[in-house]
Design a protein around this motif. Structure first.
Motif, PDB file in Angstrom:
ATOM      1  N   ARG A   1       0.828  -1.171   0.135  1.00 40.02           N
ATOM      2  CA  ARG A   1      -0.007   0.022   0.107  1.00 40.02           C
ATOM      3  C   ARG A   1       0.695   1.374   0.073  1.00 40.02           C
ATOM      4  NH1 ARG A   1      -5.374  -0.413   0.000  1.00 40.02           N
ATOM      5  NH2 ARG A   1      -5.836  -2.674  -0.079  1.00 40.02           N
ATOM      6  N   SER A   2       2.140   0.946   0.520  1.00 35.06           N
ATOM      7  CA  SER A   2       3.008   2.411   0.362  1.00 35.06           C
ATOM      8  C   SER A   2       3.352   2.620  -1.010  1.00 35.06           C
ATOM      9  CB  SER A   2       4.433   1.911   0.962  1.00 35.06           C
ATOM     10  OG  SER A   2       4.084   1.573   2.407  1.00 35.06           O
ATOM     11  N   ILE A   3       3.230   1.764  -2.246  1.00 27.89           N
ATOM     12  CA  ILE A   3       3.671   2.344  -3.537  1.00 27.89           C
ATOM     13  C   ILE A   3       2.318   2.215  -4.215  1.00 27.89           C
ATOM     14  CG2 ILE A   3       5.874   1.247  -3.201  1.00 27.89           C
ATOM     15  CD1 ILE A   3       4.900  -1.006  -5.070  1.00 27.89           C
ATOM     16  N   MET A   4       1.141   2.392  -3.586  1.00 25.55           N
ATOM     17  CA  MET A   4      -0.013   2.466  -4.420  1.00 25.55           C
ATOM     18  C   MET A   4      -0.587   3.804  -4.281  1.00 25.55           C
ATOM     19  SD  MET A   4      -1.507  -1.073  -3.280  1.00 25.55           S
ATOM     20  CE  MET A   4      -3.004  -1.473  -4.339  1.00 25.55           C
ATOM     21  N   MET A   5      -1.059   4.735  -5.320  1.00 28.48           N
ATOM     22  CA  MET A   5      -1.967   5.743  -5.179  1.00 28.48           C
ATOM     23  C   MET A   5      -3.203   5.778  -5.585  1.00 28.48           C
ATOM     24  SD  MET A   5      -0.550   9.473  -5.774  1.00 28.48           S
ATOM     25  CE  MET A   5      -0.281   9.097  -7.529  1.00 28.48           C
ATOM     26  N   PRO A   6      -4.228   6.104  -5.099  1.00 27.12           N
ATOM     27  CA  PRO A   6      -5.645   5.862  -5.850  1.00 27.12           C
ATOM     28  C   PRO A   6      -5.835   6.717  -6.982  1.00 27.12           C
ATOM     29  CG  PRO A   6      -5.886   6.191  -3.452  1.00 27.12           C
ATOM     30  CD  PRO A   6      -4.543   6.376  -3.634  1.00 27.12           C
ATOM     31  N   MET A   7      -6.336   6.219  -7.708  1.00 26.38           N
ATOM     32  CA  MET A   7      -6.480   7.266  -9.287  1.00 26.38           C
ATOM     33  C   MET A   7      -7.382   8.232  -8.867  1.00 26.38           C
ATOM     34  SD  MET A   7      -4.763   6.428 -11.415  1.00 26.38           S
ATOM     35  CE  MET A   7      -5.138   7.527 -12.823  1.00 26.38           C
ATOM     36  N   ARG A   8      -8.428   8.037  -7.978  1.00 27.41           N
ATOM     37  CA  ARG A   8      -9.476   9.095  -7.752  1.00 27.41           C
ATOM     38  C   ARG A   8      -8.756  10.517  -6.879  1.00 27.41           C
ATOM     39  NH1 ARG A   8     -14.645   7.607  -9.009  1.00 27.41           N
ATOM     40  NH2 ARG A   8     -14.631   5.480  -9.462  1.00 27.41           N
ATOM     41  N   TYR A   9      -7.403  10.049  -6.373  1.00 30.84           N
ATOM     42  CA  TYR A   9      -6.691  11.234  -5.717  1.00 30.84           C
ATOM     43  C   TYR A   9      -6.283  12.147  -6.622  1.00 30.84           C
ATOM     44  CZ  TYR A   9      -3.222  13.523  -2.992  1.00 30.84           C
ATOM     45  OH  TYR A   9      -2.268  14.164  -2.236  1.00 30.84           O
ATOM     46  N   ILE A  10      -5.911  11.546  -7.993  1.00 36.23           N
ATOM     47  CA  ILE A  10      -5.428  12.185  -8.776  1.00 36.23           C
ATOM     48  C   ILE A  10      -6.588  12.849  -9.674  1.00 36.23           C
ATOM     49  CG2 ILE A  10      -3.858  12.177 -11.004  1.00 36.23           C
ATOM     50  CD1 ILE A  10      -2.964   9.577 -10.069  1.00 36.23           C
ATOM     51  N   THR A  11      -7.503  12.379  -9.923  1.00 34.02           N
ATOM     52  CA  THR A  11      -8.633  12.845 -10.992  1.00 34.02           C
ATOM     53  C   THR A  11      -9.525  14.039 -10.128  1.00 34.02           C
ATOM     54  OG1 THR A  11     -10.002  11.151 -10.159  1.00 34.02           O
ATOM     55  CG2 THR A  11      -8.984  10.709 -12.290  1.00 34.02           C
ATOM     56  N   ARG A  12      -9.439  13.907  -8.664  1.00 36.94           N
ATOM     57  CA  ARG A  12     -10.171  14.493  -7.796  1.00 36.94           C
ATOM     58  C   ARG A  12      -9.664  15.990  -7.950  1.00 36.94           C
ATOM     59  NH1 ARG A  12     -10.522  13.586  -1.538  1.00 36.94           N
ATOM     60  NH2 ARG A  12     -11.493  15.457  -1.162  1.00 36.94           N
ATOM     61  N   PHE A  13      -8.482  16.342  -8.015  1.00 34.45           N
ATOM     62  CA  PHE A  13      -7.665  17.553  -7.755  1.00 34.45           C
ATOM     63  C   PHE A  13      -7.730  18.507  -9.270  1.00 34.45           C
ATOM     64  CE2 PHE A  13      -6.822  15.455  -3.687  1.00 34.45           C
ATOM     65  CZ  PHE A  13      -7.744  16.235  -2.886  1.00 34.45           C
ATOM     66  N   LYS A  14      -8.223  17.740 -10.252  1.00 35.18           N
ATOM     67  CA  LYS A  14      -8.130  18.692 -11.492  1.00 35.18           C
ATOM     68  C   LYS A  14      -9.083  19.688 -11.516  1.00 35.18           C
ATOM     69  CE  LYS A  14      -5.854  17.288 -14.558  1.00 35.18           C
ATOM     70  NZ  LYS A  14      -4.487  17.669 -14.656  1.00 35.18           N
ATOM     71  N   PRO A  15      -8.934  20.692 -12.354  1.00 36.78           N
ATOM     72  CA  PRO A  15      -9.986  21.814 -12.229  1.00 36.78           C
ATOM     73  C   PRO A  15     -11.284  21.434 -12.646  1.00 36.78           C
ATOM     74  CG  PRO A  15      -7.910  22.414 -13.295  1.00 36.78           C
ATOM     75  CD  PRO A  15      -7.601  20.973 -13.094  1.00 36.78           C
ATOM     76  N   ARG A  16     -11.268  20.587 -13.922  1.00 34.15           N
ATOM     77  CA  ARG A  16     -12.550  20.126 -14.072  1.00 34.15           C
ATOM     78  C   ARG A  16     -12.547  18.688 -13.916  1.00 34.15           C
ATOM     79  NH1 ARG A  16     -14.296  19.112 -19.281  1.00 34.15           N
ATOM     80  NH2 ARG A  16     -16.393  18.513 -19.044  1.00 34.15           N
ATOM     81  N   GLN A  17     -13.100  17.923 -13.116  1.00 31.18           N
ATOM     82  CA  GLN A  17     -13.198  16.436 -12.939  1.00 31.18           C
ATOM     83  C   GLN A  17     -13.188  15.516 -14.032  1.00 31.18           C
ATOM     84  OE1 GLN A  17     -15.928  14.472  -9.807  1.00 31.18           O
ATOM     85  NE2 GLN A  17     -14.136  14.004  -8.681  1.00 31.18           N
ATOM     86  N   ILE A  18     -12.381  14.444 -13.866  1.00 30.93           N
ATOM     87  CA  ILE A  18     -12.220  13.526 -14.710  1.00 30.93           C
ATOM     88  C   ILE A  18     -13.222  12.236 -14.274  1.00 30.93           C
ATOM     89  CG2 ILE A  18     -10.764  11.607 -15.628  1.00 30.93           C
ATOM     90  CD1 ILE A  18      -8.383  13.791 -15.466  1.00 30.93           C
TER      91      ILE A  18
END
Ligand code: FAD
Ligand code: NAD
Length: 450
Positions: A62-79
């Motif tokens: 789990r230390s080397i995993m990052m949820p995709m929703r963490y990346i998509t959530r902080f975009k100016p327009r959501q993905i």
């Protein structure tokens, strides 16, 4: 963050994958310009360079995993993120078919997604060369679940060997850990296994530890074919000292449940009994990529390992499909370094295409000639190699760096550690990995079988 809304005035980019290529593309893509939908069977990004460390517990998964929703959530327009695998691409109608192939499925488990642009960044799968028994009996090392399976089976082999009254020949077999493929994946895994044996198993299983053997089987004369000659010699010498046996010029012919059938350098057939087998012989195209290749002109798509692209990463024979990373067949090696650089490049391309379109619309609306913007062309993809690093065990690493620099040893290990730590995508992951390393140094690795 704003909610995802399908804006019909904007073009839709569909991205297949949540690996190195897709994640770098998503990070840099200006989502104000497009509707973006990401499709991947796993809802996280995986930092593969530290995956071999997870097979023995040097680092936790789990230390080397990052949820995709963490990346998509902080975009100016959501993905939009869809957890599912794309199993079909209708090139003519520009529609994807996505299946929910996870354990839990609802009433709807298949969906069609239309796109204007498609980015194929779904990576590759493990090559088996059609060798019988590989899929049934060996473990791969590509995904998080592979590392978990290896860790569990390794501990199972040890506990089964420790079972009261276990037959001596069976103990020897169970404690024989074999790795097939002497590329960086096979070498790094063998190195982690050796560290585990020396640093932890020797204390926990004092009677069994001296009987544990690690063997690396390689078809070519040497391991690490992509590294410099000095570093190949350095690694082979280090493995010999560590008693990790390298069987070079040895070709696997068949895998059985408890033994490997190989052709030795003298071209004789031999049997090698094993307890745990890890198969790391490189990549081949995924089914969805192989199917797409068949739909495109065969004179342009003539590589079995992936999609042939032009200098702008556009798939040859198509005008709206791009391919990145391990899904593509290029002159560059299938590495995280190349995949992430391609992702950044394609994001810049899409951002620029949107700017060109906007300028053209403005000029047309003002009744002016839009030909002036024809000069704003997109540059071809250009890649500068930053070098290759690999961990070889006993706190030693090797590095082939630009400018013909080839170094190996304990100092390189600290360089390897700091390079990987700084490359991890988030502060959270950096802290978790640093804690795992500290935890291992203080308390040793956990030997519980999950
Ligand atoms: P991936 O990162 O493999 O991502 C593919 C994505 O597509 C995944 O999210 C997957 O779930 C998804 N997917 C799969 N099927 C479908 C489908 N049908 N539809 C939609 N999505 C799909 N490279 C280095 O440069 N340095 C290293 O130190 C290094 N270490 C490595 C260690 C290991 C153990 C391994 C296995 C590889 C290592 N590599 C390293 C290579 C590197 O990981 C790959 O080159 C890189 O992951 C390729 O990126 P990618 O985005 O093309 O594919
Ligand atoms: P690879 O293609 O680099 O190596 C596979 C090895 O398996 C080769 O040496 C090949 O000769 C051998 N092989 C093939 N068939 C065999 C058979 N039947 N019997 C015995 N040996 C056989 O594969 P990999 O190590 O999985 O790496 C894949 C990609 O990921 C590469 O581009 C690599 O550079 C990259 N990677 C990089 C790192 C790093 O930089 N530290 C770590 C892991 C992977």
């Amino acid at each position: 963050p704003k909610q995802f809304t399908w804006d019909h005035s904007k073009k839709t980019i569909a991205i297949l994958g949540s690996g190195w290529a897709a994640t770098s593309l998503i990070k840099d893509l200006d989502t104000e310009n497009y509707n973006v939908v990401v499709v991947s069977p796993r809802n996280y990004f995986l930092f593969t360079p530290l995956l071999p460390s997870c097979t023995v517990g040097t680092v936790e998964l789990r230390s080397i995993m990052m949820p995709m929703r963490y990346i998509t959530r902080f975009k100016p327009r959501q993905i939009a993120f869809v957890e599912g695998g794309c199993n079909q691409i209708d090139v003519e109608n520009k529609v994807l078919t996505v299946e929910d192939n996870s354990e839990i499925v609802g009433e709807v488990s298949s969906q069609k997604i239309p796109y204007d642009y498609l980015v194929v960044a779904c990576g590759a799968e493990n090559a088996t060369f059609g060798i019988p028994g590989v899929r049934e009996y060996s473990c791969f090392l590509k995904e998080a679940w592979d590392a978990k399976k290896i860790r569990t089976r390794l501990m199972d082999c040890l506990e089964t060997a420790a079972f009261p009254g276990q037959v001596e020949s069976e103990v020897d077999r169970l404690l024989h850990m074999v790795v097939v493929g002497g590329g960086p994946t096979g070498v790094e895994y063998a190195a982690e296994l050796y560290d585990f044996l020396k640093e932890d198993l020797a204390d926990w299983y004092p009677e069994l530890a001296p009987k544990i053997k690690i063997t690396l089987v390689e078809a070519l004369p040497h391991v690490l074919p992509s590294f410099s000659k000095e570093l190949i010699t350095y690694t082979e010498k280090h493995f010999a000292e560590a008693k990790v046996k390298i069987l070079s010029n040895t070709m696997v012919k068949e895998v059985k449940q408890k033994e490997l059938i190989v052709q030795n350098p003298q071209k004789q057939i031999e049997k090698i009994p094993y307890g745990l087998l890890v198969w790391a012989t490189g990549n081949t195209a995924r089914q969805v990529v192989a199917d797409l290749i068949k739909k495109l002109p065969s004179n342009l798509q003539n590589q079995r390992r992936g999609l042939v692209v032009d200098d702008y990463l556009k798939v040859k024979g198509s005008d709206n499909i791009y391919a990145l990373g391990d899904a593509s067949a290029t002159k560059w090696p299938p590495t995280a370094q190349v995949a992430s650089r391609q992702g950044h490049y394609l994001a810049a391309t899409f951002n620029q295409l949107a700017r060109i379109d906007a300028d053209r619309d403005k000029l047309l609306a003002a009744g002016e000639d839009p030909s002036a913007i024809a000069g704003q062309v997109v540059k071809p993809f250009n890649y500068k190699d930053l070098g290759a690093l690999a961990y070889i065990g006993s706190d030693k690493a090797i590095a082939d760096l630009p400018g013909n620099v080839h170094v190996g040893g304990a100092l390189t290990f600290w360089f390897w550690r700091s390079a990987y730590l700084s490359n991890l995508f988030s502060l959270r992951n950096r802290v978790l990995v640093a804690f795992d390393w500290a935890k291992k140094s203080l308390f040793g690795r956990d030997i519980s079988r999950e």
